[in-house]
Design an enzyme around this catalytic site. Structure first.
Site, PDB file in Angstrom:
ATOM      1  N   GLU A 277       6.352  -7.588  11.128  1.00 50.72           N
ATOM      2  CA  GLU A 277       7.645  -7.596  10.415  1.00 50.72           C
ATOM      3  C   GLU A 277       8.328  -8.950  10.548  1.00 50.72           C
ATOM      4  O   GLU A 277       9.234  -9.126  11.370  1.00 50.72           O
ATOM      5  CB  GLU A 277       8.556  -6.481  10.929  1.00 50.72           C
ATOM      6  CG  GLU A 277       8.106  -5.086  10.524  1.00 50.72           C
ATOM      7  CD  GLU A 277       9.109  -3.999  10.926  1.00 50.72           C
ATOM      8  OE1 GLU A 277      10.067  -4.317  11.665  1.00 50.72           O
ATOM      9  OE2 GLU A 277       8.927  -2.846  10.502  1.00 50.72           O
TER      10      GLU A 277
ATOM     11  N   GLU B  12       3.754   1.070   7.808  1.00 50.10           N
ATOM     12  CA  GLU B  12       4.697   1.711   8.724  1.00 50.10           C
ATOM     13  C   GLU B  12       5.805   2.365   7.922  1.00 50.10           C
ATOM     14  O   GLU B  12       6.382   1.751   7.026  1.00 50.10           O
ATOM     15  CB  GLU B  12       5.285   0.671   9.682  1.00 50.10           C
ATOM     16  CG  GLU B  12       6.172   1.264  10.775  1.00 50.10           C
ATOM     17  CD  GLU B  12       6.679   0.191  11.735  1.00 50.10           C
ATOM     18  OE1 GLU B  12       5.869  -0.662  12.167  1.00 50.10           O
ATOM     19  OE2 GLU B  12       7.891   0.184  12.043  1.00 50.10           O
TER      20      GLU B  12
END
Length: 365
Positions: free
Chosen positions: A187, A279
């Site tokens: 991320e 995710e």
């Protein structure tokens, strides 16, 4: 029938006997180890003709889709571990047996944090742990996403040297396998897309030197939101894609926090780019709070329609509502199969991993 479950050869005489056995088990009320569409009863953790990898082989990116070795677009569905520095005790032979044969998952995401007490504290130890879990997923016929879980700092270049060392070894040892995918930046945040793109273009050739064929998953800006969480959208990637082949771009969402703007971004992006949702959760962006199953199902319906593969966060017994197991399950080594040890989100997501097509059944868990 999901493409990831396609039987690639006729059953033949042995298969006919096996089908008869499955029918007998059903009549007697006894549980078969796997669904009939897999074509076999899985009596060991070794790969069989029924497993996702045996059915689909090495994956590749074809256009905007993830395709199997026969060139057919597929959708993988599965689970992500929590950080291995905290929850390795949840990734056991028993839990992975349940994930493969009770949940019928196609894919395991192996989340190895770089900071937060992870890889940087013991590179040798964490690399060996990832090696071990890759082998466990492989022996069960599941795909394995090796997740370089960089989070803070958000600039992936901070860990570039470490990433080169780690992925060189992983790709050298496992690149001949058919079940690997490499997620090279979990991320990214607080940096431009051009900065993330340059990181990818420097790291990808390092992996390709060892493994020229496995798909590579590239994180996108603003916590893998295609930039939405920092005021942008997917056009920055569409207009300036990474200069590499056989890659996909990742998108993350948490249904209680990420509403229509995020859903619409995913929809548009999936029409123009190869996207893998590595995710997501049914709670808020921290994996906490109440579940929003209605919004989450809208995402799942969209991903099923567009064959966007997904992985849910997370396969642990963390106290947060986003962990699928009740607290204490991992310390007690299960029980892993069925729903008795699952939280509300676990019951809901297990049903959807197991389902035939991923579309809404109207159930809310």
């Amino acid at each position: 029938m999901r493409p990831a479950r396609i039987r690639t050869r006729p059953l033949g005489s042995a298969g006919a006997l096996l089908a008869a056995l499955l029918l007998a088990l059903t009549v007697l009320g006894l549980p078969a180890a796997v669904g009939a569409d897999r074509g076999t009863v899985n009596t060991s953790p070794g790969p069989t003709a029924a497993t996702p990898v045996a059915a689909n082989g090495r994956l590749t990116v074809c256009g905007t889709k993830l395709c199997n070795e026969h060139g057919k677009p597929i959708q993988l569905r599965g689970m992500s571990t929590h950080g291995l520095q905290w929850y390795r005790q949840c990734v056991t032979d028993g839990s992975l047996n349940a994930l493969a044969t009770d949940w019928n998952a196609d894919v395991l995401r192996i989340s190895m944090y770089v900071q937060e007490g992870g890889y940087e504290t013991d590179p040798r130890g964490y690399t060996d742990l990832v090696h071990s879990i890759i082998e466990k997923a492989t022996s069960r016929g599941m795909y394995a996403i090796v997740d370089w879980h960089m989070l803070s700092p958000g600039d992936p270049h901070h860990n570039l040297s470490r990433a080169k060392t780690f992925f060189t070894e992983i790709a050298r040892r496992h690149g001949a396998k058919k079940n690997l995918l490499y997620e090279i930046a979990n991320e990214p945040s607080g940096v431009s897309w051009s900065r993330i793109r340059s990181y990818a273009e420097e790291l990808i050739p390092v992996i390709r030197a060892q493994d020229p064929r496995s798909p590579i998953l590239v994180g996108t800006r603003a916590w893998s939101s295609f930039g939405v969480s920092e005021g942008s959208d997917e056009k920055e990637v569409v207009n300036n894609p990474v200069r590499a082949s056989n890659i996909m771009y990742t998108f993350h969402f948490y249904a209680a926090s990420h509403r229509d703007e995020y859903l619409n971004t995913l929809s548009r992006a999936a029409d123009k780019l190869p996207v893998f949702v590595t995710e997501f959760g049914t709670q808020d962006y921290a994996g906490e709070g109440a579940n929003d199953f209605t919004m989450a199902q809208r995402y799942l319906d969209l991903m099923a329609k567009k064959k966007v593969s997904w992985v849910n966060w997370n396969f642990s017994d963390d106290h947060r509502s986003g962990a699928v197991f009740k607290t204490g399950t991992c310390a007690n080594n299960g029980p892993w199969a069925g729903t008795g040890s699952l939280k509300q989100a676990g019951v809901w997501i297990r049903e959807r991993v197991r389902s035939a097509d991923g579309f809404s059944t109207g159930a809310t868990g």
